[in-house]
Design a protein around this motif. Structure first.
Motif, PDB file in Angstrom:
ATOM      1  N   GLY A  36       4.579   5.437   2.812  1.00  0.00           N
ATOM      2  CA  GLY A  36       4.813   6.655   2.062  1.00  0.00           C
ATOM      3  C   GLY A  36       5.599   7.702   2.803  1.00  0.00           C
ATOM      4  O   GLY A  36       5.850   8.798   2.271  1.00  0.00           O
ATOM      5  N   SER A  37       6.046   7.390   4.032  1.00  0.00           N
ATOM      6  CA  SER A  37       6.799   8.380   4.808  1.00  0.00           C
ATOM      7  C   SER A  37       8.264   8.460   4.387  1.00  0.00           C
ATOM      8  O   SER A  37       8.976   9.384   4.780  1.00  0.00           O
ATOM      9  N   LEU A  66     -12.620   4.641   0.957  1.00  0.00           N
ATOM     10  CA  LEU A  66     -11.805   5.216  -0.107  1.00  0.00           C
ATOM     11  C   LEU A  66     -12.557   6.389  -0.723  1.00  0.00           C
ATOM     12  O   LEU A  66     -13.792   6.402  -0.701  1.00  0.00           O
ATOM     13  N   PRO A  67     -11.843   7.377  -1.275  1.00  0.00           N
ATOM     14  CA  PRO A  67     -12.534   8.523  -1.884  1.00  0.00           C
ATOM     15  C   PRO A  67     -13.449   8.059  -3.008  1.00  0.00           C
ATOM     16  O   PRO A  67     -12.976   7.450  -3.980  1.00  0.00           O
ATOM     17  N   GLN A  71      -1.028   2.847  -9.087  1.00  0.00           N
ATOM     18  CA  GLN A  71      -1.172   4.242  -8.680  1.00  0.00           C
ATOM     19  C   GLN A  71      -1.753   4.387  -7.277  1.00  0.00           C
ATOM     20  O   GLN A  71      -1.925   5.507  -6.794  1.00  0.00           O
ATOM     21  N   LEU A  72      -2.028   3.262  -6.618  1.00  0.00           N
ATOM     22  CA  LEU A  72      -2.574   3.264  -5.268  1.00  0.00           C
ATOM     23  C   LEU A  72      -1.531   2.767  -4.282  1.00  0.00           C
ATOM     24  O   LEU A  72      -0.641   1.997  -4.636  1.00  0.00           O
ATOM     25  N   SER A  73      -1.661   3.173  -3.033  1.00  0.00           N
ATOM     26  CA  SER A  73      -0.785   2.655  -1.977  1.00  0.00           C
ATOM     27  C   SER A  73      -1.194   1.229  -1.636  1.00  0.00           C
ATOM     28  O   SER A  73      -2.256   0.748  -2.048  1.00  0.00           O
ATOM     29  N   GLN A 119      -5.413  -2.859  -0.773  1.00  0.00           N
ATOM     30  CA  GLN A 119      -6.058  -3.864   0.062  1.00  0.00           C
ATOM     31  C   GLN A 119      -7.526  -3.525   0.281  1.00  0.00           C
ATOM     32  O   GLN A 119      -8.378  -4.414   0.311  1.00  0.00           O
ATOM     33  N   ARG A 120      -7.847  -2.244   0.395  1.00  0.00           N
ATOM     34  CA  ARG A 120      -9.253  -1.871   0.557  1.00  0.00           C
ATOM     35  C   ARG A 120     -10.053  -2.143  -0.714  1.00  0.00           C
ATOM     36  O   ARG A 120     -11.225  -2.515  -0.640  1.00  0.00           O
TER      37      ARG A 120
END
Length: 599
Positions: free
Chosen positions: A377-378, A141-142, A154-156, A161-162
């Motif tokens: 997110g697609s 993750l960043p 605010q996260l996918s 999960q990460r």
């Protein structure tokens, strides 16, 4: 790899068993195995086989209504089952951690990510945020202060999960239990998460029990595989040997139910159902579903015994090798009607000020299935919700059987609402927890009809039969069913109204492969017999060949590829499609051998 001996094991489960409170009925029979540092053991089996119950028992934990009825769980020599309850949380946290299937249950929606990561440490790290940023980097993750300040919503799903995985690995525990941690993730995100898990276990010598119904994932990740059926481990051995040369009839049947991108055969479900804990036979629990069963199999359960080095099987007639392939799949023939069941014309949609769909157009013919695939997110789910009338901020036209649909479900006719049914991805939030399953399914009928009580009971029972649930499930509450059973109940609720178009949003992501195969064949039969049309939203590309006739690939809110199934899977035109196919786990590519520490 070689088997794990007690001398180098970091975890030993010895005769571990779980029973129903107030009874002698066992949910998990006495089970023994061990894990070496850095080893990943895949635990597979159908829903209700006891996988999650066994995984929780390793933490000296159990679900409501169950009890730990015997055995030992030794981690670095400490027996978790002998630790006083008031001391267990503090002493357990340094020995074993748990990663749940749904990251939403692991993360507090009201706390920032950084706060939740910091809470994983018994003693706050001396270098504060630098240590937390390193944890984010560990799970790809960043490593930015902005992510530490973010809230879970605010996260996918993949990012959530990460974070859950980072929390589990934070204090470098010797053992981690992972319960379906990639369920619901698209193939690209799943591939990244699996790589992260593999690397963290190898780098930090963390042993992991990886609970899953997805044999393709286990094939690419685990060093050894344990196959569970009706509360017992029936086969245990190196991954390549168990999956390429299965010895137990149940293992072979599971493998034939696995969809694979490289296999052009129909998935085959297993006839019958696994017995409930209170109704398990005296002998082998799989005997009623096994074509090889002998009278001796029905007399007493076979013991788990070695048939080769490190390969154990509980069967009186173990065999080596895969069973005969299933017959080639046959796609339903599209209906003769020239009028599409569904037409989507130039749909653009927004979430607030953000445009999330750009001019999507396609049609679904009667009696056919269109698969909608793409990364998270697609725009896949948004498009499905627009068709169902659940998302309102869009432009364009949608026609059902030639008749235009209003933007909102409430503005559509009763017939239109009845003819479009939506099955949601998450089985945990699909039902009212205070209402019995039968009552929830019956409500779908009452929304459009006024049947008699006897007719309603009959239709509910028939709907449960269609999805391979016992009729007794109608009297149970959602928490009394496994995740896979809840999803089957959600499918039954959609089917009971006799829809013309079924929108399936990742509906098989929580199902074991055998039930998934049963559902896929059921949907194919409904297409043929009732003219049912399907919009099948999925991240499981291997499943697409078994269910769909046409594929739409989405990326960035646009449909970038729209072709027949074989053309997309065998000769994709777009680079994004090729990347999705490359990231998909392939069961047929399982290594024959994989040693601990191999990445």
């Amino acid at each position: 790899m070689t088997g794990t001996s007690p001398g180098n094991a970091v975890l030993e489960a010895v005769d571990l068993s779980v029973a129903i409170v107030g009874t002698t009925i066992t949910v998990v029979e006495p089970t023994s195995f061990s894990l070496a540092p850095g080893e990943i053991l895949g635990l597979v089996g159908e829903s209700g086989s006891g996988k999650t119950t066994l995984g929780l028992a390793l933490l000296a934990h159990h679900r409501r209504g169950l009890r730990l009825s015997g055995g030992r769980v030794l981690i670095r020599g400490q027996d978790l089952l002998r630790i006083p309850p008031d001391q267990l949380p503090a002493r357990r946290r340094g020995l074993i951690r748990y990663v749940p299937q749904n990251p939403g249950t692991a993360l507090n929606p009201g706390l920032r990510i950084g706060t939740q990561l910091a809470e994983c440490f018994a003693t706050p790290p001396a270098n504060g945020n630098d240590h937390l940023l390193a944890l984010l980097e560990d799970v790809k993750l960043p490593p930015t202060p902005a992510l530490l300040r973010a809230y879970p919503h605010q996260l996918s799903g993949g990012q959530q999960q990460r974070v859950a995985i980072a929390m589990a690995f934070a204090e470098r525990p010797p053992v981690i239990v992972m319960d379906e941690p990639t369920t619901g993730l698209d193939v690209t995100t799943q591939a990244h998460v699996l790589q992260t898990v593999r690397q963290l276990c190898a780098r930090h010598a963390v042993a992991a029990l990886y609970v899953s119904h997805d044999l393709a994932v286990v094939a690419t990740l685990a060093h050894r595989v344990a196959v569970m059926y009706a509360g017992r481990v029936v086969e245990l051995g190196p991954t390549g040997r168990v999956l390429h040369q299965p010895a137990h009839p149940y293992t072979r049947a599971l493998i034939e139910a696995v969809p694979d991108l490289d296999r052009r055969t129909a998935v085959a479900g297993i006839a019958g159902q696994a017995p409930e804990p209170a109704r398990r036979p005296a002998g082998c629990a799989f005997a009623p579903r096994c074509a090889l069963a002998l009278d001796a199999c029905r007399a007493e359960p076979p013991a788990l015994a070695a048939i080769d080095t490190d390969h154990l099987v509980a069967c009186l007639r173990p065999t080596s090798g895969r069973s005969a392939p299933a017959p080639p799949s046959s796609s339903p023939v599209p209906g003769a009607s020239a009028l599409p069941a569904l037409e989507v014309r130039n749909i653009s949609a927004r979430h607030g000020a953000t445009v999330v769909l750009h001019g999507a157009s396609f049609s679904v013919s009667p009696q056919t299935c269109v698969a909608l695939v793409g990364e998270s997110g697609s725009g896949k789910t948004t498009l499905g919700q627009i068709i169902a009338g659940l998302h309102h901020d869009w432009d364009g036209d949608i026609l059902l059987g030639g008749a235009p649909l209003a933007h909102r479900s409430a503005q559509r006719s009763a017939a239109q609402r009845c003819h479009i049914q939506y099955i949601f991805q998450n089985p945990y939030s699909s039902f009212n927890p205070r209402r019995r399953i039968g009552e929830s399914i019956a409500m779908a009928v009452r929304a459009f009809e006024s049947p008699s009580a006897s007719d309603l009971r009959r239709r509910v029972a028939e709907a449960l039969d269609m999805v391979a649930l016992p009729r007794e499930a109608a009297s149970r509450y959602p928490h009394q069913l496994s995740g896979g059973q809840r999803q089957r109940a959600a499918i039954a609720r959609a089917l009971i109204t006799g829809p013309k178009l079924l929108i399936c949003d990742e509906i098989t992501s929580a199902l074991d492969v055998s039930v998934q195969a049963v559902i896929v064949r059921l949907l194919a039969r409904l297409q043929q017999e009732h003219g049912l049309s399907l919009l099948f939203i999925t991240h499981n590309l291997a499943l697409v060949r078994s269910i769909a006739q046409h594929v739409l690939v989405m990326h960035g809110g646009r449909i970038i590829e729209s072709e027949p199934v074989d053309q997309v899977l065998d000769a994709p035109q777009q680079s994004q499609t090729r990347r999705l196919l490359a990231d998909a786990p392939r069961f047929s590519a399982a290594p024959v051998t994989l040693g601990v520490g191999d990445g």
